[in-house]
Design a protein around this motif. Structure first.
Motif, mmCIF file in Angstrom:
data_model
loop_
_atom_site.group_PDB
_atom_site.id
_atom_site.type_symbol
_atom_site.label_atom_id
_atom_site.label_comp_id
_atom_site.label_asym_id
_atom_site.label_seq_id
_atom_site.Cartn_x
_atom_site.Cartn_y
_atom_site.Cartn_z
ATOM 1 N N LEU A 101 0.798 -1.458 -0.473
ATOM 2 C CA LEU A 101 0.291 -0.458 -0.002
ATOM 3 C C LEU A 101 0.872 1.376 0.335
ATOM 4 O O LEU A 101 0.739 2.494 -0.924
ATOM 5 N N ASP A 102 1.742 0.963 0.981
ATOM 6 C CA ASP A 102 2.946 2.004 0.672
ATOM 7 C C ASP A 102 3.888 2.556 -0.209
ATOM 8 O O ASP A 102 3.673 3.502 -1.112
ATOM 9 N N MET A 103 3.678 1.474 -0.722
ATOM 10 C CA MET A 103 4.289 2.027 -2.705
ATOM 11 C C MET A 103 3.411 1.820 -3.368
ATOM 12 O O MET A 103 3.597 3.560 -4.100
ATOM 13 N N THR A 104 2.188 1.833 -3.341
ATOM 14 C CA THR A 104 1.311 2.063 -4.531
ATOM 15 C C THR A 104 0.472 3.094 -4.187
ATOM 16 O O THR A 104 0.722 4.380 -5.435
ATOM 17 N N LEU A 105 0.326 4.037 -3.184
ATOM 18 C CA LEU A 105 -0.042 5.314 -2.649
ATOM 19 C C LEU A 105 0.787 5.789 -3.416
ATOM 20 O O LEU A 105 0.229 6.971 -3.730
ATOM 21 N N CYS A 106 2.335 6.108 -2.575
ATOM 22 C CA CYS A 106 3.137 6.856 -2.845
ATOM 23 C C CYS A 106 3.502 7.466 -4.056
ATOM 24 O O CYS A 106 3.712 8.242 -4.964
ATOM 25 N N THR A 107 3.749 6.318 -5.017
ATOM 26 C CA THR A 107 3.655 5.884 -6.590
ATOM 27 C C THR A 107 2.587 6.739 -7.416
ATOM 28 O O THR A 107 2.612 6.865 -8.287
ATOM 29 N N SER A 150 1.048 1.523 -11.061
ATOM 30 C CA SER A 150 0.921 1.326 -9.430
ATOM 31 C C SER A 150 1.221 0.003 -9.021
ATOM 32 O O SER A 150 1.660 -0.758 -7.800
ATOM 33 N N CYS A 151 -0.119 -0.665 -9.374
ATOM 34 C CA CYS A 151 -1.180 -1.571 -8.309
ATOM 35 C C CYS A 151 0.144 -2.928 -8.318
ATOM 36 O O CYS A 151 0.698 -3.237 -7.603
ATOM 37 N N VAL A 152 -0.007 -3.570 -9.820
ATOM 38 C CA VAL A 152 0.837 -4.288 -9.986
ATOM 39 C C VAL A 152 1.879 -4.234 -10.180
ATOM 40 O O VAL A 152 2.574 -5.220 -9.879
ATOM 41 N N PHE A 153 2.593 -2.643 -10.005
ATOM 42 C CA PHE A 153 4.469 -3.437 -9.797
ATOM 43 C C PHE A 153 4.853 -3.885 -8.706
ATOM 44 O O PHE A 153 5.576 -4.410 -8.079
ATOM 45 N N SER A 154 3.468 -2.986 -7.772
ATOM 46 C CA SER A 154 3.927 -2.751 -6.318
ATOM 47 C C SER A 154 3.710 -4.229 -5.245
ATOM 48 O O SER A 154 4.422 -5.034 -5.270
ATOM 49 N N PHE A 155 2.632 -4.855 -5.916
ATOM 50 C CA PHE A 155 1.886 -6.058 -5.131
ATOM 51 C C PHE A 155 3.139 -7.286 -6.052
ATOM 52 O O PHE A 155 3.112 -8.534 -5.144
#
Length: 333
Positions: A101-107, A150-155
Motif C-alpha cells: 500500500l505504501d509503494m502503491t499510493l506513493c507511486t 502502481s498496484c501491479v508493480f507494487s504488489f
C-alpha cells in the motif's frame, strides 16, 4: 534493554529515545498525518459536492487527493509507530500489505502529479485544442494507467520476492520478530526508483520547463504588442501573469524534488553500500516524502480561488444547506 515483544525468542530491540526527541518526532509525524488526511479530505469533498467542479481536469486532482488521503489514513499511522519504536506490532502478513500500500499510493501520488503536468502542458501550450484532446475518456485513461501500474508493480514486486534475490543471507542475518522493512537488492532498488520516481519525475521537469518557456514567450509577445498601444495595462497584466506562473511552477517542482529526491537516491545507493544507511536517516527521508502528500492540497487546490471558496463553504457549514452543490465557485464558466 527493551524488546519489542517480551518473553518472545528472537524479538527485535525497541529503540529507546530521550523524552524530548520522542515528543518532537511524535508531534511532527502526527501533525503530518492530520494535515494530510484533513487537507485531502477537503479537496475530495469539494470536488465531489460542488457540481461546477465536475470537469475532467478536476478528476485528476480528486484522484490525487484520494491517493494522498489514503496515505495519511492507512499508511502513515503504522509507519509512525515503526519509526518511533523500531518495532512492528501488526504481523508479517500486514507488513507485506502495508509495504504494498505504501509503494502503491506513493507511486500513484507521483504519477498523478505527472499527469497533472501533462494536463497543464495542453492548457498552456495548446489552448485551442485543450478541450478536444483532454476529454473525460483521456482523463479516465490517465487514471487507469496510474492506479493499475502502481498496484501491479507494487504488489507484484513485494509478493514475488524478486527484490530479495541475492541478499537472502543478509535479510536472514538481521531478521527478528517485530521487524518490517522492504529491503531491495541492487537491481530492483534501481528499477523501482526509475519506475516510481526518476522517469515520471524527469518527464515532469521537462514538461514544466517547456510550459514555463512557452508562457514566457507568450507574455513577451503580448508585451511587445501592447508596447505600441497607448494603454499598457494589458501588458502589465501579462507580466504579472508570467511572474505568477514562474512562481507557481517553481513551488510545484521545488516541493516535489525536495520531498522525494532524497528518499529515492537513498533507495538506489543503499544496496551498494551494504545497507549501511542509518535507520533514523531513512525515516527522515521517508517522512519527507510522505509530507509531499500533505502539501499537495495546498499546491494543487488552494492556489485556485474556486477551491478557496469551496473550503470556506465547507468550514462555515454552508455546505449543509439545500442547493449548496449548485453554488457558483467559478467565474466566466
Amino acid at each position: 534493554m527493551d524488546l519489542c515483544f517480551d518473553f518472545v525468542n528472537n524479538s527485535c530491540l525497541r529503540t529507546n529515545r530521550a523524552p524530548a526527541n520522542y515528543s518532537v518526532m511524535f508531534i511532527a509525524m502526527f501533525g503530518a498525518i492530520i494535515l494530510t488526511t484533513v487537507g485531502n479530505l477537503l479537496v475530495i469533498i469539494s470536488i465531489s459536492h460542488f457540481r461546477q467542479l465536475h470537469y475532467p481536469t478536476n478528476f485528476l486532482i480528486l484522484s490525487l487527493a484520494t491517493a494522498d488521503f489514503l496515505i495519511g489514513l492507512v499508511v502513515m499511522p503504522y509507519s509512525m509507530v515503526r519509526s518511533l519504536t523500531s518495532c512492528w506490532y501488526f504481523g508479517d502478513l500486514f507488513c507485506k500489505v502495508h509495504s504494498c500500500l505504501d509503494m502503491t499510493l506513493c507511486t500513484g501520488s507521483i504519477y498523478h502529479l505527472f499527469f497533472i503536468s501533462v494536463d497543464r502542458y495542453y492548457a498552456v501550450c495548446h489552448p485551442l485544442h485543450y478541450y478536444k484532446n483532454l476529454t473525460t475518456n483521456v482523463i479516465e485513461l490517465f487514471l487507469l494507467t496510474t492506479w493499475s501500474v502502481s498496484c501491479v508493480f507494487s504488489f507484484g514486486l513485494v509478493f514475488s520476492n524478486v527484490h530479495t534475490e541475492g541478499i537472502q543471507d543478509y535479510i536472514t542475518s538481521y531478521y527478528c520478530i517485530g521487524s518490517c522493512s522492504l529491503t531491495l537488492n541492487k537491481l530492483w532498488g534501481t528499477i523501482s526508483s526509475l519506475i516510481c520516481f526518476f522517469i515520471p519525475g524527469a518527464l515532469m521537469i521537462g514538461i514544466y520547463m517547456h510550459i514555463f518557456s512557452v508562457a514566457r514567450n507568450q507574455a513577451k509577445l503580448v508585451h511587445n504588442h501592447h508596447s505600441f498601444q497607448p494603454d499598457k495595462s494589458k501588458s502589465k497584466i501579462s507580466v504579472r501573469a508570467e511572474r505568477k506562473a514562474a512562481k507557481t511552477l517553481s513551488i510545484v517542482m521545488g516541493v516535489f524534488l525536495f520531498c522525494w529526491l532524497p528518499f529515492f537516491i537513498l533507495t538506489v545507493i543503499d544496496p551498494y553500500i551494504n545497507f549501511s544507511v542509518p535507520e533514523d536517516l531513512y525515516n527522515v527521508f521517508l517522512w519527507l516524502g510522505y509530507f509531499n502528500s500533505a502539501l499537495n492540497p495546498i499546491i494543487y487546490a488552494l492556489f485556485y480561488p474556486w477551491f478557496q471558496k469551496a473550503f470556506a463553504c465547507i468550514i462555515s457549514g454552508n455546505i449543509l444547506k439545500a442547493g449548496s452543490s449548485f453554488s457558483q465557485l467559478l467565474t466566466g464558466v
